[in-house]
Write a protein that holds these residues in place. Sequence first.
Motif: not given
Length: 281
Positions: A187-210
Amino acid sequence: MDGQRGHGTTRTYRDTVRFYLIDHRTTVGKSLDVALLGLNLLFIALFVADTYPLAPIHETALWVVEVVVATVFLVEYLLRVYGARSRLAEVANPYTVVDLLAILPTFAVLAGPVYPAGAAGLGVLRLLRVVRVLRFFRFTRDEEFFFGTVTVETLRVMKLLMTVVAIFFVAAGLFYEFEHGVNARVNTFGDAFYFTVVTLTTVGFGDITPTTQAGRFVTIAAILAGVILIPWQASKIVREWTHRDMRNVTCPNCGLEYHDADASHCKACGHVIYQRHDSRE
């Protein structure tokens, strides 16, 4: 040099414009650097703030500020082209291209109903808002960054950090543009930034997916960019630190780079490299 010519009578107005746009030492040059750096930060903040729900009066105020900042950057763009020794080369310069792309969305919105490509084309142009962060690379292009107070090694580290921030920001911005309104969790840039950081750091919580094809493509592109660009910048830092007391001279016979400061022969093949020492060093 422009600085020396500035004390004579032969410098034209065009020379003066060019000098102060690249100068980092005089009071005027420093003031311009600080002002442009601050406006860049503000321009980024406006893009982020625009993704959050705001009261109409605040939205209007932010839009007015964005138009003012974009106008300043347009004037800067025109002055850079005007003052350049080769205007064609300046227009084709990657830094200048980024400067232009960063402000196009704002003026496309201002064009409103007369915009020829319609809503679809306007949407594509609004995607370019994410390149605003790339304007910061202009400030790290040489050792004069921060008015010549940083070392080459520090500048390398800053470029690496800038690369990481740019990858995160651009990926998050594009992901937001493609996913918001479609993905209930973005819903916000913050949500997208959170997804990006989690994905690119290979953590991948899976709470947000494209959920869109474009969102998946952005995710893949961001991962590849991180894998390629970050190690590339880091290798430059390691190479500089490893060969700090050596000269970057390539042997014409075997291709070995970096030799001792007092070397006259290649230490690998013995070929004469004839280093000429600068008398100023």
